[in-house]
Design a protein around this motif. Structure first.
Motif, PDB file in Angstrom:
ATOM      1  N   ASN A  31     -26.735  24.300  94.634  1.00 15.46           N
ATOM      2  CA  ASN A  31     -27.528  24.135  93.414  1.00 15.46           C
ATOM      3  C   ASN A  31     -29.013  23.950  93.710  1.00 15.46           C
ATOM      4  OD1 ASN A  31     -27.755  23.706  90.486  1.00 15.46           O
ATOM      5  ND2 ASN A  31     -28.252  21.602  91.050  1.00 15.46           N
ATOM      6  N   CYS A 130     -32.320  27.250  80.256  1.00 19.00           N
ATOM      7  CA  CYS A 130     -31.617  25.974  80.335  1.00 19.00           C
ATOM      8  C   CYS A 130     -32.625  24.839  80.235  1.00 19.00           C
ATOM      9  CB  CYS A 130     -30.837  25.886  81.651  1.00 19.00           C
ATOM     10  SG  CYS A 130     -29.833  24.390  81.821  1.00 19.00           S
ATOM     11  N   THR A 133     -33.585  19.761  82.352  1.00 16.56           N
ATOM     12  CA  THR A 133     -33.791  19.559  83.788  1.00 16.56           C
ATOM     13  C   THR A 133     -35.293  19.567  84.069  1.00 16.56           C
ATOM     14  OG1 THR A 133     -33.919  21.872  84.517  1.00 16.56           O
ATOM     15  CG2 THR A 133     -31.718  20.961  84.151  1.00 16.56           C
ATOM     16  N   ASP A 134     -35.648  19.330  85.333  1.00 18.28           N
ATOM     17  CA  ASP A 134     -37.053  19.378  85.749  1.00 18.28           C
ATOM     18  C   ASP A 134     -37.491  20.788  86.143  1.00 18.28           C
ATOM     19  OD1 ASP A 134     -37.454  16.684  85.354  1.00 18.28           O
ATOM     20  OD2 ASP A 134     -36.908  16.135  87.400  1.00 18.28           O
ATOM     21  N   PRO A 159     -27.629  21.332  81.153  1.00 17.66           N
ATOM     22  CA  PRO A 159     -26.985  21.105  82.452  1.00 17.66           C
ATOM     23  C   PRO A 159     -25.490  20.840  82.322  1.00 17.66           C
ATOM     24  CG  PRO A 159     -29.039  19.874  82.301  1.00 17.66           C
ATOM     25  CD  PRO A 159     -28.794  20.464  80.943  1.00 17.66           C
TER      26      PRO A 159
END
Length: 202
Positions: A31, A130, A133-134, A159
């Protein structure tokens, strides 16, 4: 384990700790990855390109290289790579990031070819837009306003959607291999091919 997939020493130390603890990795989810910048290729930072290559390509490949022999020895295990729709659909500013994710797709398929005759399974998940998330914050160099604009009025995938997909793949019967899954939010689709009007003749 906390480790840097771009640092061979960090990766080697982590693998030694796993071996010392006599642990067998049953599932590897690759990932770790990032995109840096949205500039067109001719204006991109060479440092950004190198970091994306080191993380998305070299890091993923080297983690796999460390883990795979023990999976083969045990004739058991699963590798799930996190690619991106950017590896299939080009867009301005995608350059090296998209190319790195195309590598992930092809690497996944080639692993399957090499692992024929074993019970090891390999899958590639390719998410689209998406949020949560960062990823975009890193890509846009911390520009929170630009990140908010990117996701404004769009119900993006989350996520948790990707995690659920990882879990679903891992739960399939041992005789089933999911080669690839492409996931987009309903609000996103592939675009028409670009045509430039009034381009000066060569």
């Amino acid at each position: 384990l906390a480790l840097d997939v771009t640092d061979p020493v960090s990766l080697g130390t982590a693998m030694e700790q796993i071996a010392d603890a006599k642990l067998q990795i049953d599932l590897l989810v690759n990932n770790a990855g990032l995109a840096l910048g949205v500039d067109k290729a001719q204006a991109s930072s060479a440092e950004n390109w190198q970091q994306m290559i080191d993380t998305n390509i070299t890091g993923l490949a080297m983690v796999t290289h460390k883990v795979l022999p023990r999976m083969v020895e045990a004739d058991s295990g699963m590798i799930i790579n996190i690619g991106s729709i950017a590896g299939t659909y080009p867009y301005p500013g995608g350059n090296v990031y998209g190319a790195s994710k195309a590598f992930v797709r092809q690497f996944s398929l080639n692993l399957r070819a090499d692992l024929a005759g074993t019970r090891i399974r390999v899958s590639n998940i390719e998410p689209g837009l998406c949020s949560g998330t960062d990823f975009s914050l890193v890509r846009l160099n911390g520009d929170l306003e630009a990140v908010q604009a990117l996701y404004r009025d769009v119900q993006a995938i989350l996520p948790e959607d990707i995690a659920a997909t990882v879990a679903w793949i891992a739960e399939q019967p041992a005789h089933v291999n999911i080669n690839s899954i492409e996931i987009m939010p309903v609000a996103q689709s592939s675009a028409a091919l670009n045509v430039v009007r009034n381009l000066p003749r060569a």
